[in-house]
Design an enzyme around this catalytic site. Sequence first.
Site, PDB file in Angstrom:
ATOM      1  N   LYS A  34       0.787  -1.324   0.171  1.00  0.00           N
ATOM      2  CA  LYS A  34      -0.180  -0.163   0.011  1.00  0.00           C
ATOM      3  C   LYS A  34       0.955   1.449  -0.012  1.00  0.00           C
ATOM      4  O   LYS A  34       0.607   2.342  -0.930  1.00  0.00           O
ATOM      5  CB  LYS A  34      -0.844  -0.008   1.488  1.00  0.00           C
ATOM      6  CG  LYS A  34      -1.998   1.259   1.606  1.00  0.00           C
ATOM      7  CD  LYS A  34      -2.544   1.277   2.858  1.00  0.00           C
ATOM      8  CE  LYS A  34      -1.977   0.736   3.395  1.00  0.00           C
ATOM      9  NZ  LYS A  34      -1.178   2.506   4.328  1.00  0.00           N
ATOM     10  N   THR A  35       1.642   1.548   0.751  1.00  0.00           N
ATOM     11  CA  THR A  35       2.874   2.487   1.250  1.00  0.00           C
ATOM     12  C   THR A  35       3.327   3.018  -0.556  1.00  0.00           C
ATOM     13  O   THR A  35       3.383   4.302  -0.498  1.00  0.00           O
ATOM     14  CB  THR A  35       4.197   2.826   1.853  1.00  0.00           C
ATOM     15  OG1 THR A  35       3.071   2.464   3.724  1.00  0.00           O
ATOM     16  CG2 THR A  35       4.676   3.128   1.943  1.00  0.00           C
ATOM     17  N   ASP A 226      -4.842   7.972   3.139  1.00  0.00           N
ATOM     18  CA  ASP A 226      -4.534   6.330   3.685  1.00  0.00           C
ATOM     19  C   ASP A 226      -5.372   6.296   4.466  1.00  0.00           C
ATOM     20  O   ASP A 226      -5.706   6.586   5.705  1.00  0.00           O
ATOM     21  CB  ASP A 226      -3.116   6.674   4.050  1.00  0.00           C
ATOM     22  CG  ASP A 226      -2.365   5.549   4.252  1.00  0.00           C
ATOM     23  OD1 ASP A 226      -2.841   4.233   3.882  1.00  0.00           O
ATOM     24  OD2 ASP A 226      -1.023   5.251   4.934  1.00  0.00           O
ATOM     25  N   GLU A 227      -5.557   4.645   4.785  1.00  0.00           N
ATOM     26  CA  GLU A 227      -5.861   4.422   5.593  1.00  0.00           C
ATOM     27  C   GLU A 227      -7.223   4.652   5.669  1.00  0.00           C
ATOM     28  O   GLU A 227      -7.723   5.353   7.193  1.00  0.00           O
ATOM     29  CB  GLU A 227      -5.223   4.366   7.080  1.00  0.00           C
ATOM     30  CG  GLU A 227      -4.134   3.993   7.422  1.00  0.00           C
ATOM     31  CD  GLU A 227      -4.222   2.668   7.552  1.00  0.00           C
ATOM     32  OE1 GLU A 227      -4.693   1.682   7.737  1.00  0.00           O
ATOM     33  OE2 GLU A 227      -3.072   2.065   7.174  1.00  0.00           O
ATOM     34  N   GLN A 257      -9.739  -4.876   7.927  1.00  0.00           N
ATOM     35  CA  GLN A 257      -8.618  -3.906   8.455  1.00  0.00           C
ATOM     36  C   GLN A 257      -9.162  -2.893   9.369  1.00  0.00           C
ATOM     37  O   GLN A 257      -8.334  -2.326  10.236  1.00  0.00           O
ATOM     38  CB  GLN A 257      -7.195  -3.458   8.244  1.00  0.00           C
ATOM     39  CG  GLN A 257      -6.290  -4.828   7.328  1.00  0.00           C
ATOM     40  CD  GLN A 257      -5.324  -4.579   7.491  1.00  0.00           C
ATOM     41  OE1 GLN A 257      -4.087  -4.553   8.030  1.00  0.00           O
ATOM     42  NE2 GLN A 257      -5.154  -4.829   5.762  1.00  0.00           N
ATOM     43  N   ARG A 615      -0.059 -10.157  10.455  1.00  0.00           N
ATOM     44  CA  ARG A 615       0.978 -10.002  11.226  1.00  0.00           C
ATOM     45  C   ARG A 615       2.205 -10.407  10.724  1.00  0.00           C
ATOM     46  O   ARG A 615       2.998 -10.195  10.641  1.00  0.00           O
ATOM     47  CB  ARG A 615       0.523  -9.791  12.597  1.00  0.00           C
ATOM     48  CG  ARG A 615       0.162  -8.519  12.953  1.00  0.00           C
ATOM     49  CD  ARG A 615      -0.263  -7.037  12.314  1.00  0.00           C
ATOM     50  NE  ARG A 615      -1.201  -7.552  10.757  1.00  0.00           N
ATOM     51  CZ  ARG A 615      -1.186  -6.645   9.920  1.00  0.00           C
ATOM     52  NH1 ARG A 615      -0.117  -5.631  10.017  1.00  0.00           N
ATOM     53  NH2 ARG A 615      -1.581  -6.361   9.099  1.00  0.00           N
TER      54      ARG A 615
END
Length: 761
Positions: A34-35, A226-227, A257, A615
């Site tokens: 994503k980043t 973002d997010e 998420q 994770r």
Amino acid sequence: MSINYLEELNESQQAAVMYNEGPSLVIAGAGSGKTRVLTYKIAYLLDNGYNPWNILALTFTNKAAREMKERIAKNVGGNRAKYLWMGTFHSIFSRILRVEASLLGFTSQFTIYDTADTKSLLRSIMKEMKLDEKMYKPGVVQTRISNAKNLLISPAAYAVNRELIQHDMDLRMPAIRDIYSKYWERCKNAGAMDFDDLLFYTFILFRDFPDVLQKYSAQFRYVLVDEYQDTNYAQHSIVYQLTKENQKVCVVGDDAQSIYSFRGANIDNILNFTKIYPTARIFKLEQNYRSTQTIVSAANSLIEKNQRQIPKEVFSEKERGEPIGVFQAYSDMEEGEIVVNKISEIHRRREDSYSDFAILYRTNAQSRIFEEALRRRSIPYKIYGGLSFYQRKEIKDAIAYFRLVVNANDEEAFKRIINYPARGIGDTTVGKIIDGAVNHGVSLWTAMSDPLAYEINISKATQNKIEAFRNLITGFMVDLPVKNAYDLGRDIIYKSGIMNDIRQDNTPENLSRQENIEELMNGVQDFCSQRLEEGDPHVLLIDFLSEVALLTDQDSDKGEDEKVTLMTIHAAKGLEFPNVFVVGMEENLFPGNNVTYVPSALEEERRLFYVAITRAEKNCFLSFARNRMRYGKSEFASPSRFLRDIDTCYLELPDEMREVRREQPVFRSGTTPRSPINRNLPNTTGTMKRVTPSLLSAGSSGTASNTNIQVGQNIEHERFGIGEVLKIEGDGDNMKATIHFKNAGNKQLLLRFARFKVLND
């Protein structure tokens, strides 16, 4: 920057980066880069006619903004990157507000109040209104006002909202609407805004001054967020204000998420994005670069049970990897031993660094068991985003009471609790007590006990308050030699007012404090029970304090990077580790008992579990206990329904359990199991052959189980699990057995107090 950077992206990432014709929603699965996509998209915009000051990129943390800006600077040059409008919602909007402040009745030098400032002002207002702070807890009042602002509800709107007023009545705080109104005015008069105001006033600015909105809409030719699954109503509304005309907006996030509803995050913002922007295109980043195929597939099989989601099929092209291991423990204590033993084994066998391990739990209170198990094995650890169990304020407060009861001359304990909970003994009075003690060379307790003798000049009213405190502590001292540590400790927790203080409201922070205090008492009870079984019938508070002192002495020569990480799952979002243990997978713990029958809440808990699993890079382990210490006693626990949401083929289960699992129905949100969930799950604590409990149970002097136990027999202990009897010595009430437990090691138990069952082949 060369267009060649696009070659570093996969097909889906490229498509998301290169589409800039209209609104777009980028659904970024866990570990999907994503980043990188956000960074390259901004670089692509700069390469295609956009000036840096025409790009607005909103993030949730300064760290995320800083890292993205640094990456962009490497590709497009620092001079261009520094002109980007990139930062958190609050930092960007405060920047705008300082320019436009006069339109809202502020100066550009307005102050920003932090949480402490807000609470202080609320206390002043409530004092002026003659409201009881015990009834109107500042934390609760602040939360109510904050929630209202994040929903863009003004004081005037709040005052006529029947639902909000009724809720305040239910909380027995009907004056919140008046407090909110006064707080709003006082902030305005003081030229101050709190963090929520930075959003609210930005919305008001754009709503009430169309020319200002037009100016910023024209400046920000492209807006990126973002997010997005974590945005609240106010954040979403401002983004819409800025982009409703030109529709040049790209939001990135993952509905799977979305785990912060307790902070005001609204999953509908991302689920309904295409309804708000009908021409929006959806891009799905479905390749996971973090985890093995098995971990990704297991997570997919879990999250597909949620009804409200944007469908996607995350995949991994990494190695297949090991199945997810499921550990069943007899107790929460044995769960700690199992997890730590497994960490030790992998560390030794694969030479993984301790920093390659993370233990994730649902609630902060769960850390105690694992902290103590790690300390026993001298394995270094750190609590991420929080304090070690015995360093948390409420625990230190309780321990300070324990210490003062055991040793009235303990100066640090005395200073910590003389006015906690608040009893009207202020800093000035404490200062006088300290001066009197120092001048006469005595302890603070001695000086306080006779103020006149030690020249402590205080009023009669203050003397009465001090006397009440002294009587409280001396009352506990009387019981010190006769009550066991648990009974006296529980008396102190309740009679001192600690429990009442932390039960005044149900904010997430206070619920965590309550859980921590209960876990402290679980630890005291566990300590008493173990000492009793080991042959010590008189376990006093001093004994427990000695144990705590050893537990909290955890100095390590190893560096910060050589430590096992312990954290809540919420704190783990955005992080990754080669080896992840998700612990406490039990009903009423994960999911919690307060969400079981609320479909939306249950789905968020499932998303939280999804975050936990994803994770892990190489290995993921899940554990649960059959018995967990609650409220000072061992209670039966059932495995979490979420364990049954994962397809069997991705779990390491014994052969005899596979067919049973296949027969069980799948439970979706809002449904409840129709049969005991624990029938589906394995005993993975050891390799012993199947055994059945006998009717004989140790626990009272002279029972058949005491006299018939033999060397070589297997037993099942309530807390330590399965063990083998190695040696028996003594007779009658003094008969002891040395037992080797697979996970807890060797224990010598006094049979008349030991809690176990003899197992027959």
